[in-house]
Scaffold this active site. Structure first.
Site, PDB file in Angstrom:
ATOM      1  N   CYS A  22     -15.348  59.848 -84.447  1.00 43.55           N
ATOM      2  CA  CYS A  22     -15.286  59.419 -85.827  1.00 43.55           C
ATOM      3  C   CYS A  22     -16.038  58.104 -85.945  1.00 43.55           C
ATOM      4  O   CYS A  22     -16.563  57.582 -84.965  1.00 43.55           O
ATOM      5  CB  CYS A  22     -13.841  59.261 -86.302  1.00 43.55           C
ATOM      6  SG  CYS A  22     -12.899  58.037 -85.362  1.00 43.55           S
ATOM      7  N   LEU A  65     -14.068  63.076 -88.021  1.00 45.94           N
ATOM      8  CA  LEU A  65     -14.457  64.383 -87.498  1.00 45.94           C
ATOM      9  C   LEU A  65     -13.172  65.022 -86.981  1.00 45.94           C
ATOM     10  O   LEU A  65     -12.549  64.503 -86.045  1.00 45.94           O
ATOM     11  CB  LEU A  65     -15.486  64.249 -86.371  1.00 45.94           C
ATOM     12  CG  LEU A  65     -15.920  65.553 -85.701  1.00 45.94           C
ATOM     13  CD1 LEU A  65     -16.656  66.448 -86.686  1.00 45.94           C
ATOM     14  CD2 LEU A  65     -16.812  65.270 -84.492  1.00 45.94           C
ATOM     15  N   ASN A  86     -11.335  55.575 -82.591  1.00 45.85           N
ATOM     16  CA  ASN A  86     -12.358  56.587 -82.359  1.00 45.85           C
ATOM     17  C   ASN A  86     -12.222  57.014 -80.906  1.00 45.85           C
ATOM     18  O   ASN A  86     -12.488  56.225 -79.994  1.00 45.85           O
ATOM     19  CB  ASN A  86     -13.745  55.986 -82.619  1.00 45.85           C
ATOM     20  CG  ASN A  86     -14.871  56.893 -82.148  1.00 45.85           C
ATOM     21  OD1 ASN A  86     -14.701  58.100 -82.036  1.00 45.85           O
ATOM     22  ND2 ASN A  86     -16.024  56.309 -81.873  1.00 45.85           N
ATOM     23  N   GLY A  87     -11.808  58.257 -80.685  1.00 46.69           N
ATOM     24  CA  GLY A  87     -11.690  58.692 -79.295  1.00 46.69           C
ATOM     25  C   GLY A  87     -10.702  59.815 -79.108  1.00 46.69           C
ATOM     26  O   GLY A  87     -10.196  60.400 -80.069  1.00 46.69           O
ATOM     27  N   THR A 145     -36.498  54.263 -71.022  1.00 47.11           N
ATOM     28  CA  THR A 145     -35.997  55.531 -70.490  1.00 47.11           C
ATOM     29  C   THR A 145     -34.924  56.136 -71.382  1.00 47.11           C
ATOM     30  O   THR A 145     -34.795  57.355 -71.486  1.00 47.11           O
ATOM     31  CB  THR A 145     -35.477  55.355 -69.042  1.00 47.11           C
ATOM     32  OG1 THR A 145     -35.278  56.635 -68.464  1.00 47.11           O
ATOM     33  CG2 THR A 145     -34.185  54.568 -69.004  1.00 47.11           C
ATOM     34  N   ARG A 179     -36.842  57.841 -74.274  1.00 43.88           N
ATOM     35  CA  ARG A 179     -37.503  59.059 -73.753  1.00 43.88           C
ATOM     36  C   ARG A 179     -36.526  60.223 -73.639  1.00 43.88           C
ATOM     37  O   ARG A 179     -36.778  61.334 -74.091  1.00 43.88           O
ATOM     38  CB  ARG A 179     -38.062  58.780 -72.362  1.00 43.88           C
ATOM     39  CG  ARG A 179     -39.437  58.193 -72.296  1.00 43.88           C
ATOM     40  CD  ARG A 179     -39.822  58.090 -70.828  1.00 43.88           C
ATOM     41  NE  ARG A 179     -40.884  57.135 -70.614  1.00 43.88           N
ATOM     42  CZ  ARG A 179     -41.133  56.529 -69.458  1.00 43.88           C
ATOM     43  NH1 ARG A 179     -40.376  56.798 -68.411  1.00 43.88           N
ATOM     44  NH2 ARG A 179     -42.128  55.683 -69.350  1.00 43.88           N
TER      45      ARG A 179
END
Length: 559
Positions: free
Chosen positions: A2, A50, A75-76, A337, A340
């Site tokens: 969330c 969510l 959140n978790g 990185t 990418r």
């Protein structure tokens, strides 16, 4: 998953501040709430949800009739909430896993509460009775959290930094926005004028610590000797348990599958457990690459072996290039990185959101750091130094691979789960003798591979498949993703621009055109915020000037 947001001590009109909440709406597409705290006109919460667990009573901030002075935004996922609830005989008001945070805090305080949580989380807990604000974040920073604390007593917190950039304040200088440190909690006092002052920061868990919540995790006591047969058995038991506890969800579960060792192991264990738990749907796996990608080919073999409903997401180099700007906006970083590797993960997450109903997505993140999977570990001077660098990488995950995994999935309203970063599995693996964990016979992650060698969980060619550089795996052998990027960026950054890079970007000066290009895009969205990245991710012991494994002599020799 969330988006959480909170503001304390602000004199600005909430109408001015509330637009910041919408910057993280992508993290919670199912529901939204914001409002202030009873009796505290300068305390505000915002929440984008969510729905994963308890679809009817899961809105936040969470409050309980029994403890009306506590307000929680989290959140978790707390994987052990049912076991802890049963252990302490807590009386739950909802089915929300985060409710355990309130009960544990009320019973034993902030320190013991954080140590008892087995999961991934970033939380804001307000105690109006004691006029305290508590912030906490999981060991590896799998769930993100940023904060802004001004000299004039304003505290703002958000899942992503973009939700804090335009916070109003009365300071003459721009206040810093910082990542909240993983494995820590912080305490703040709320004064009579509702301004906020910092009290303390404390570390509650590190990657090598045996977690306190082991006392009620339901696993039998494991043998402690370091005989190879014992070690391999313990690795299998703990990794399977790490996957099992993460099955907690009311939404469909899927898995990213690159065809490499880590995601293949996670996918195979997930399929095995889905059959044991009688899932009412087939588990979907997702691979991404160009049409002739080695990763796509390997993932296809794994999917056929484990029996998943497999999806292959093909993209062109042009589609990857086109996504760079929106990826950097989502990531809030310019690390080479990370950018990418994020592009393909961003595109596959977009596909999952648009074309399927899978929401909870398993992945192999964290394994390379934990099990010494990077190519450069072959050059480690000693097992001791290899072990030390493994711990360094784990402690920095929140700036690199974990950041990538969270932002690319959350940008499309998905929740990522990473079993290799399970507290107990990681602590056990790090407790093993250093000599056991290094590459062996020229093969990285040898111990992890050997642990599953006799299980038939994966085809032998996948179990012992050498690690590919991302640039080689996602694109063809003839034209790597690394090459595609270099060709495009060569026309975007002039030689004289790179020569003057130190003048324009004195902090974290880019040394390559690719680095310069990403930094330009970052500054377009987040001007003056370069300090969000403390340093670039680079391999050790190999005198590297670029993070790509493709550029390393050892990689070319091994290929």
């Amino acid at each position: 998953m969330c988006g959480i947001w909170a503001l304390f001590g602000s004199d600005e009109s909430f109408d001015v501040q509330c637009s910041n909440i919408m910057k993280v709406a992508h993290r919670g597409p199912d529901a939204f709430r914001f409002g202030n705290v009873d009796g505290f006109t300068k305390c505000w919460f915002g929440f984008h949800r969510l729905e994963i667990v308890d679809q009817f009573c899961g809105m936040q901030p969470l409050r309980l009739k029994k403890f009306p002075h506590l307000w929680l935004c989290c959140n978790g996922e707390i994987y052990n909430h049912q076991r802890v609830k049963k252990h302490f005989k807590f009386d739950f008001q909802t089915e929300v896993d985060g409710e355990i945070i309130i009960h544990l805090y009320q019973m034993c305080g902030i320190e013991q509460m954080t140590r008892m949580l087995d999961g991934v989380f970033a939380f804001i807990l307000l105690d109006t009775a004691n006029r305290k604000v508590f912030l906490g974040r999981d060991t590896y920073g799998v769930r993100p959290m940023f904060k802004l604390h001004t000299d004039d007593g304003v505290l703002a917190v958000c899942s992503e930094a973009k939700g804090l950039i335009n916070i109003g304040h009365s300071m003459s200088t721009t206040p810093r926005i910082t990542q909240f440190p993983p494995g820590h909690y912080e305490v703040f006092d709320i004064k009579e004028d509702q301004k906020v002052t910092f009290v303390e920061r404390s570390r509650f868990h590190s990657c090598k610590d045996e977690p306190l919540h082991t006392m009620c995790d339901g696993l039998p006591k494991l043998p402690t000797d370091f005989q190879l047969v014992t070690v391999k058995s313990n690795i299998r038991i703990l990794l399977e348990n790490a996957v099992r506890k993460r099955l907690m969800a009311h939404r469909r579960i899927g898995c990213l599958l690159s065809g490499g060792l880590d995601s293949s192991l996670v996918a195979a264990l997930l399929l095995k457990l889905s059959h044991e738990d009688n899932f009412q749907y087939p588990v979907q796996t997702f691979a991404i690459g160009t049409a002739d990608s080695p990763d796509v080919c390997a993932a296809r073999k794994v999917a056929a072996h484990i029996g998943s409903e497999h999806h292959e997401v093909l993209f062109t180099p042009e589609e990857g290039i086109k996504a760079i700007e929106e990826v950097i906006f989502s990531l809030e970083t310019y690390d080479i990185t990370t950018v990418r590797a994020s592009i393909a993960m961003y595109l596959v997450s977009k596909y999952i959101k648009e074309k399927t109903d899978s929401v909870v997505i398993f992945s192999g993140e964290g394994s390379d750091e934990l099990t010494q999977g990077y190519i450069y570990f072959h050059k480690a001077p000693s097992p001791k130094e290899a072990a030390e660098d493994s711990e360094r990488l784990l402690n920095e995950l929140y700036m690199f691979d974990v950041l990538r995994a969270d932002r690319t999935t959350a940008a499309h309203g998905l929740e990522l789960r990473a079993p290799f970063l399970d507290h107990r599995f990681a602590a056990y693996y790090l407790s093993l003798p250093e000599e056991l964990r290094v590459p062996k016979n020229g093969i990285e992650k040898h111990l992890l591979r050997e642990a599953f060698n006799d299980t038939a969980l994966l085809p032998q060619e996948i179990l012992w498949r050498r690690k590919e550089a991302f640039s080689d795996g996602v694109c063809s052998d003839k034209r790597s993703w690394y090459s595609v990027l270099q060709e495009h960026i060569e026309s975007q950054v002039k030689d004289d621009q790179l020569e003057k890079a130190a003048e324009r970007f004195p902090f974290n000066e880019p040394k390559t055109k690719e680095g310069y290009f990403y930094r330009q895009v970052f500054e377009k969205f987040y001007p003056g915020r370069a300090e969000w990245l403390t340093h670039y991710w680079m391999p050790k012991w190999v005198n590297a000037t670029d993070p790509s494994a493709r550029t390393l002599p050892i990689y070319k020799q091994e290929k």
